[in-house]
Design a protein around this motif. Structure first.
Motif, PDB file in Angstrom:
ATOM      1  N   LEU A   1       0.818  -1.207   0.000  1.00  0.00           N
ATOM      2  CA  LEU A   1       0.000   0.000   0.000  1.00  0.00           C
ATOM      3  C   LEU A   1       0.858   1.266   0.000  1.00  0.00           C
ATOM      4  O   LEU A   1       0.524   2.251  -0.678  1.00  0.00           O
ATOM      5  CB  LEU A   1      -0.921   0.001   1.225  1.00  0.00           C
ATOM      6  CG  LEU A   1      -2.095  -0.971   1.169  1.00  0.00           C
ATOM      7  CD1 LEU A   1      -2.715  -1.152   2.558  1.00  0.00           C
ATOM      8  CD2 LEU A   1      -3.139  -0.482   0.172  1.00  0.00           C
TER       9      LEU A   1
ATOM     10  N   GLU B   1      -1.836   6.015   6.387  1.00  0.00           N
ATOM     11  CA  GLU B   1      -3.016   5.397   5.761  1.00  0.00           C
ATOM     12  C   GLU B   1      -2.788   3.906   5.535  1.00  0.00           C
ATOM     13  O   GLU B   1      -3.679   3.085   5.782  1.00  0.00           O
ATOM     14  CB  GLU B   1      -3.333   6.086   4.434  1.00  0.00           C
ATOM     15  CG  GLU B   1      -3.880   7.500   4.576  1.00  0.00           C
ATOM     16  CD  GLU B   1      -4.109   8.156   3.230  1.00  0.00           C
ATOM     17  OE1 GLU B   1      -3.689   7.553   2.191  1.00  0.00           O
ATOM     18  OE2 GLU B   1      -4.692   9.248   3.198  1.00  0.00           O
TER      19      GLU B   1
ATOM     20  N   LYS C   1      -3.182   1.850   8.810  1.00  0.00           N
ATOM     21  CA  LYS C   1      -4.581   1.615   9.212  1.00  0.00           C
ATOM     22  C   LYS C   1      -5.268   0.625   8.271  1.00  0.00           C
ATOM     23  O   LYS C   1      -6.038  -0.238   8.711  1.00  0.00           O
ATOM     24  CB  LYS C   1      -5.355   2.938   9.237  1.00  0.00           C
ATOM     25  CG  LYS C   1      -4.803   3.952  10.215  1.00  0.00           C
ATOM     26  CD  LYS C   1      -4.754   3.416  11.637  1.00  0.00           C
ATOM     27  CE  LYS C   1      -4.222   4.447  12.620  1.00  0.00           C
ATOM     28  NZ  LYS C   1      -3.993   3.869  13.960  1.00  0.00           N
ATOM     29  N   GLU C   2      -5.016   0.745   6.979  1.00  0.00           N
ATOM     30  CA  GLU C   2      -5.643  -0.163   6.017  1.00  0.00           C
ATOM     31  C   GLU C   2      -5.119  -1.583   6.170  1.00  0.00           C
ATOM     32  O   GLU C   2      -5.860  -2.552   5.968  1.00  0.00           O
ATOM     33  CB  GLU C   2      -5.434   0.360   4.592  1.00  0.00           C
ATOM     34  CG  GLU C   2      -6.235   1.636   4.303  1.00  0.00           C
ATOM     35  CD  GLU C   2      -5.927   2.226   2.938  1.00  0.00           C
ATOM     36  OE1 GLU C   2      -5.535   1.464   2.022  1.00  0.00           O
ATOM     37  OE2 GLU C   2      -6.081   3.450   2.786  1.00  0.00           O
TER      38      GLU C   2
ATOM     39  N   GLU D   1      -7.120  -3.215   8.909  1.00  0.00           N
ATOM     40  CA  GLU D   1      -8.432  -3.676   8.445  1.00  0.00           C
ATOM     41  C   GLU D   1      -8.301  -4.959   7.630  1.00  0.00           C
ATOM     42  O   GLU D   1      -9.134  -5.868   7.733  1.00  0.00           O
ATOM     43  CB  GLU D   1      -9.124  -2.581   7.632  1.00  0.00           C
ATOM     44  CG  GLU D   1      -9.528  -1.377   8.458  1.00  0.00           C
ATOM     45  CD  GLU D   1     -10.385  -1.756   9.653  1.00  0.00           C
ATOM     46  OE1 GLU D   1     -11.384  -2.489   9.473  1.00  0.00           O
ATOM     47  OE2 GLU D   1     -10.051  -1.337  10.786  1.00  0.00           O
ATOM     48  N   TYR D   2      -7.247  -5.030   6.829  1.00  0.00           N
ATOM     49  CA  TYR D   2      -6.994  -6.248   6.052  1.00  0.00           C
ATOM     50  C   TYR D   2      -6.751  -7.427   6.995  1.00  0.00           C
ATOM     51  O   TYR D   2      -7.325  -8.511   6.819  1.00  0.00           O
ATOM     52  CB  TYR D   2      -5.779  -6.034   5.141  1.00  0.00           C
ATOM     53  CG  TYR D   2      -5.327  -7.285   4.432  1.00  0.00           C
ATOM     54  CD1 TYR D   2      -5.931  -7.696   3.246  1.00  0.00           C
ATOM     55  CD2 TYR D   2      -4.308  -8.080   4.972  1.00  0.00           C
ATOM     56  CE1 TYR D   2      -5.530  -8.852   2.604  1.00  0.00           C
ATOM     57  CE2 TYR D   2      -3.906  -9.240   4.336  1.00  0.00           C
ATOM     58  CZ  TYR D   2      -4.520  -9.624   3.159  1.00  0.00           C
ATOM     59  OH  TYR D   2      -4.125 -10.782   2.531  1.00  0.00           O
TER      60      TYR D   2
END
Length: 338
Positions: free
Chosen positions: A58, A267, A270-271, A274-275
């Protein structure tokens, strides 16, 4: 102390020799043009490994290849304590460690080791997503040169044994039980009647095999992924703690990146959380199925009430301590909202 300095020196030499692992993904910018951030970690379950790699992917995607992440996996640069120290000194930029491993760097992390401080998985998530709680904990190590960036779910931790299931605290009496190098974990096992044996995760298998210890406590991924099910076939769901994994970052990263690049790191962190949440539960069920098929693991549910009663003195310590009282009450307040 000299031994630790030697380990850090060897680790840094390994990094400077850098060819252990390529950066994640294929970037349009070459590695020479890109800013390379170094991420080392110890042995982990597959969903956590995948989530750490997703973090790097990411970052590269969000910065159009201007920033890439280079990985040093599977304890190549040391165990969790050494990796925290390398992050602290800037030898590496990121690592992912158990919250319990951070206790010796910031006492705030001790709160996660309090058994049964979380009533449920939903309670755990509510706390971990509350910036009023977590920003203070993450920044409690800022004066040491690193901060917390995000967390990963590490599931519940329960006891597993070589010679039979655990149904009540009585079954732990006289048993030598491996715990993390955490004062809170040591006190928990003592309150439950066991004899705590602090040691690194890499020593657990041979210690179980040689009867140096009778039991250990961890999530289900120790059974097949770490191979402990080959010598300890009884896993009992007392679910005493939910200690998060924590991604930490060296302070100098912010200085090396421009505003947009640093925003991309935040970012991506945090993503990636969630993954990890989206893949963790399924991976646990798969781990259990394989552990039963390969090792004949026996899982059993237990009545947790006697365990909760036995460890109440730890709750009283944190609830009444001037340093931890407010944090304890804030965490418990989320349980009342459930």
């Amino acid at each position: 102390m000299m031994k630790r300095k030697h380990l850090l020196s060897v680790a840094l030499m390994s990094i400077l020799g850098s060819g252990l692992m390529a950066g994640c993904g294929n970037s349009e910018a070459s590695a020479e043009e890109a800013i390379v951030l170094r991420y080392a970690y110890a042995s982990n379950s597959q969903p956590v490994i995948d989530s750490m790699k997703e973090f790097g992917r990411l970052i590269e995607e969000k910065t159009d290849g201007e920033v890439v992440v280079e990985y040093f996996p599977d304890g190549q640069l040391g165990g969790e304590t050494e990796l925290i120290e390398l992050t602290q000194t800037g030898g590496i930029d990121f690592t992912k460690v158990s919250g319990s491993a951070l206790e010796s760097f910031s006492k705030d992390y001790s709160i996660f080791g309090v058994p049964y401080i979380f009533d449920s998985e939903e309670h755990f998530y509510a706390v971990m997503e509350d910036p009023e709680i977590m920003e203070g904990i993450y920044n409690s190590t800022a004066d040491l040169g690193f901060v917390g960036l995000t967390y990963y779910d590490s599931g519940q931790r329960s006891f597993y044994m070589t010679d039979g299931p655990i149904n009540t605290p009585e079954d732990l009496k006289g048993k030598k039980i491996r715990v993390m190098q955490s004062e809170t974990a040591i006190k928990m096992v003592e309150l439950l009647g066991g004899s705590p044996v602090p040691m690194g995760s890499g020593e657990v298998y041979t210690s179980l095999q040689s009867n140096l210890i009778d039991s250990a406590e961890n999530n289900e991924f120790v059974l097949y992924t770490a191979g402990h099910g080959g010598v300890a076939k009884y896993y009992s769901y007392d679910a005493h703690t939910r200690v998060p994994d924590v991604v930490i970052m060296n302070d100098s990263v912010k200085e090396r990146l421009n505003e947009d690049q640093y925003k991309a790191v935040l970012e991506a962190a945090k993503e990636s959380t969630e993954y990890e949440k989206s893949v963790f539960k399924e991976a646990v069920e798969k781990e259990k199925e394989i552990a039963v098929a390969e090792y004949g693991i026996v899982f059993n549910e237990v009545d947790i009430a006697p365990f909760q009663a036995a460890v109440q003195p730890l709750h009283e310590i944190f609830k009444n301590n001037e340093t931890y009282s407010e944090l304890y009450q804030m965490i418990r307040a989320h349980a009342e909202e459930e």
